[in-house]
Scaffold this active site. Sequence first.
Site, mmCIF file in Angstrom:
data_model
loop_
_atom_site.group_PDB
_atom_site.id
_atom_site.type_symbol
_atom_site.label_atom_id
_atom_site.label_comp_id
_atom_site.label_asym_id
_atom_site.label_seq_id
_atom_site.Cartn_x
_atom_site.Cartn_y
_atom_site.Cartn_z
ATOM 1 N N GLU A 89 67.582 -28.700 22.790
ATOM 2 C CA GLU A 89 67.063 -27.335 22.665
ATOM 3 C C GLU A 89 65.575 -27.303 23.023
ATOM 4 O O GLU A 89 65.111 -26.415 23.748
ATOM 5 C CB GLU A 89 67.270 -26.840 21.223
ATOM 6 N N CYS A 144 61.926 -34.568 2.146
ATOM 7 C CA CYS A 144 63.124 -34.545 1.291
ATOM 8 C C CYS A 144 63.055 -35.545 0.145
ATOM 9 O O CYS A 144 63.647 -35.315 -0.918
ATOM 10 C CB CYS A 144 64.366 -34.866 2.104
ATOM 11 N N LYS A 151 69.856 -27.189 -0.968
ATOM 12 C CA LYS A 151 71.072 -27.488 -0.203
ATOM 13 C C LYS A 151 72.283 -26.795 -0.832
ATOM 14 O O LYS A 151 73.248 -26.485 -0.152
ATOM 15 C CB LYS A 151 71.298 -29.000 -0.143
ATOM 16 N N CYS A 175 65.927 -28.045 9.358
ATOM 17 C CA CYS A 175 66.715 -28.893 8.450
ATOM 18 C C CYS A 175 66.527 -28.538 6.985
ATOM 19 O O CYS A 175 67.339 -28.910 6.155
ATOM 20 C CB CYS A 175 66.330 -30.355 8.590
ATOM 21 N N GLU A 181 77.518 -17.552 6.249
ATOM 22 C CA GLU A 181 77.800 -17.853 7.664
ATOM 23 C C GLU A 181 78.152 -19.326 7.888
ATOM 24 O O GLU A 181 78.523 -19.706 8.994
ATOM 25 C CB GLU A 181 76.624 -17.434 8.552
ATOM 26 N N SER A 210 64.688 -23.388 15.321
ATOM 27 C CA SER A 210 65.809 -24.005 16.034
ATOM 28 C C SER A 210 67.127 -23.422 15.519
ATOM 29 O O SER A 210 67.305 -23.221 14.323
ATOM 30 C CB SER A 210 65.788 -25.513 15.792
#
Lengths: 416, 573
Positions: free
Chosen positions: B281, B506, B357, B298, B365, B318
């Site tokens: 991308e 993370c 998360k 992410c 979606e 993205s």
Amino acid sequence: MNQTDLFLRFKNLSPNIDDYLNENGYSGLRTALTLTSAQIIEKIEKARLLGRGGAGFPTAIKWKASTGKTPSYIVCNADEGEPGTFKDRFIMTHSPHMMIEGMVIAAYAVKATKGYIYIRGEYPEIASNLENSLLEAEQRGYLGKNITKDFSFSIEIIKGGGSYVVGDETALLNSLMGNRGIPWNKPPFPAEKGLWEQPTYINNVETLACVSLILQYGSDWFRSIGTPESPGPKLYCISGKVQSPGVYEAPMGSTVRDLISLAGGVIGTLKAIQIGGTAGPIYPSEALDFHLDFKSMSSKGGILGSGAIVVMNTDTSMAEVLEVEMRFFAEESCGKCFPCRYGTRQLSFMANNIVLGKGKRDFLELMEETADIMKGSSFCPFGKSVEMPVKSVLNNFSGELHALIRQNDYIREVQI
Amino acid sequence: MITLTIDKTTIQVAKGTSVLDAAKQAGVDIPTLCRHEDLTPLGTCGMCMVDIDGFKDLQRACITEAVEGMQVQTNTPQLRKLRRGLLELVLATHPDDCLQCIKHGSCELQKLADRFEIRTLRYDKYTRGLPLDRTAAGIVRDMNKCIGCGRCVSVCHEVQSVKAIDFMGRGSDTIISPGYGVSMGSSVCVNCGQCIVYCPTGALYEKEMIDEVWEALDDPKKVVVAQVAPAVRVALGEEFGMAPGSLVIGKIYSALRSLGIDYIFDTNFSADLTILEEGTELLERLSSGGTLPLITSCSPGWIKFGETYYPELLDHVSTCKSPQQMLGTIIKTYFAKTHTIDPENIVSLSIMPCTAKKFEAARPEMNDSGYQDVDYVLTTRELARMIRQAGLQFKSIQEENPDPVLSQYTGAATIFGASGGVMEAAIRSAYELKTQKTLGSLDFTDLRGIEGIKKASVDIEGTEVRVAVSNGLSNARKLLNIVAEAKERGEMPFHFIEIMACRGGCIGGGGQPLENTLAKRAQRIEGLYAEDKNLPIRKSHENAEVLGLYKEFLQKPGSEISHHLLHTHYTAR
Ligand SMILES: Cc1cc2nc3c(=O)[nH]c(=O)nc-3n(C[C@H](O)[C@H](O)[C@H](O)COP(=O)(O)O)c2cc1C
Ligand code: SF4
């Protein structure tokens, strides 16, 4: 000049600027504009003006912190949240220009560009009259653009909201900026970093009115009134069991007895006197001979505070007094710090139960201990100050409280 | 340096050190309920009062700066009495259900109550009777247990700049809540869970899904498939007494198998997959004049933050799904097909360092497989609880391997767990794919570490590609403001930006073992880079299993099927 009439002379005049001008008004500002900053501050210092907002902090020292950094602000503390205190209301109602003149002088002295009057939300009428006074001052050239060639200063009125703690200077500034009205830790002091991190000088209404008087009549004249350490005139608010409660003017250092007699004397038999506002100690009748100035009061372990005097007679139940006091503290605590947030609630709970006849013997000791915790670890003076009223009632009137608790214990026992 | 005396110890500390930190250096642990080393001192609790010579009043050690010659007493009879009294006052407002509390044993209030031997309460006990707020996808709030220290407000405002919660009310009615009385679920909360990380009590915790997972494991019809995120492998060990940063991925595979998981895959696999999709991308946008800078996608906390506060920049983000969601989709499509399992019967479980998360997996979606792509998300802490419940001796458990085909990974994937890692991985691949040359050094150290905003530039065949990395959403805000302002002037300061919601990336997520301090985060980061260094393959485009997946199923990065399954879209909030 009549030395006990400096504020009271306006009582029978209109608050309009013409009446003020007739009383020598704005001559202080005119003088100030011929002086340098340093000269003005020197005059205030020579007059030994102590802040009338409660803490008695020397005004000149506060202003001396000025470095000329701009923008900087003058804030007039007109929050007057103290129960039994209504002296600032008197000034703003009868001689608003005396305060405005003081603000402009202050601004000129510390090179401030913008002023705010933070006025208690419960004074909406006064606030709208003040708007009018500001307009008058501007029309006469004492306020606004180009007061002199290179001095402009405007004032905005901010209506307060929030708890009693918002009267504390850092909490007030937070509230003024639209934040939650909680205090911050000093340093930084407002004069270093106040509104929007800029130097900010905050003074009480009466302090600013005294600034006008000093510039109008001189430092020596000011020093000739009151005591050497706490000079000047003072407005006292007398309420409770006196014949004519209200605002009275007397020189600093007058005795409690003098003021009570100004208010027409005690109704019934005197029992207790609270001096300095809700946060002040509650004394037995010996307090009649106390001198009402910052130094004498602190030597008695008390405070002059805002100059509020509440008189109680023998009809008054000290348990009820304690209950009302503690409820006030619980309702007005801003809730920022643990000791005050939780301590006020427990104190109020215990005081309430004593009044309801559900008091326990160890409550009195626990209340004292709680007051110590609050004094030792509260974040701001509000929480620390709970100690004075609590301990004074517990010490001076312990017999009455014990008797009440014992009597209720007895009633419970015989009823079983 | 400044010399001062704490009790009987004279020490030297750096200028600007607080009395509390100076005492720590002198070996004295002054109690506190509101001070946290990672946050600005708040001064709310009053537990840290100390007696300093020359001061009339006691002072708060946390907000008092140590100065030359200071003499500090930290343990006087008055102070002991005061601390016990304060604890009694707090405990009087606090529920007594410690045994059922998620923080039992790790609660700071409980520890202090124990330390100061609070055996009786002389005060009136009152609790607030507030309902539990379970409306947020990842976070539960029990304001009955809140002591109002303000750490959560501080992290939410200052570190994350989300400003979902604030103090309301006054006096003893003071409460922390989302603005305007809305629930947490309908607030601007991004579910990052940093408030949980800093909460001293059980007032904030992850929305647990352990029961649901046990139920699925007990159901013979269900095929339970698990994936493990990069950051979990260097943190789970802490729950079992191992040092932060210890690499325990082999033990995790083995523990999952013992728990009864049918297939064990690795989110690192799909991290490599993400690099191929996102790298493609980026190269496409670079060559075709597409919207730049491209911003990584992410971190689901960041995504909700962007949707809320920067809707005008969403076309920079993205379209790639996060590695969790990519693998979730692949499991219910490719894996189901090749293993002839009805996707209906697959329970897809992911082990994540992150509470956001849980929110991401529940986004409506996220069902390109025809099913909810990921069914349950467990945080690192929840996995630890399951392991303990099963009685597994994690420290001594034998290491095992995952199941093949969706689990191979490269060093580039494992560093996804650290701030700057996605960027580093992307550069490794983008450079080599574009230039067809081999990179000399694979280490882009400028992009590593816990610093809030990091920048670098890389020369790819004569084109200077400028990149930036941020961690902690307040830093994202700073970076995005730079982008938005530059955009107005028609400028483009960066080509590619990596944003992670949590400080350090993370590894500092809201689901990681507690304590989750910046110091521990730094150790976890080291753990990940150490693994990267030791892996035989360190570039995503050399991951054989990923290449195999393209060959057999996805055709090529950015293909139509990839777009359908591995990409998504965002909506302004
Ligand atoms: C709880 C609390 C309430 C206060 N309320 C007031 C008030 O209503 N009006 C006021 O002028 N000062 C009040 N003060 C004092 C202010 O903090 C500050 O000292 C004062 O405005 C300074 O002005 P001065 O130097 O002219 O007295 C309060 C202080 C505390 C701690
Ligand atoms: S003592 Fe604490 S809670 Fe009380 S008013 Fe001051 S800061 Fe607020």
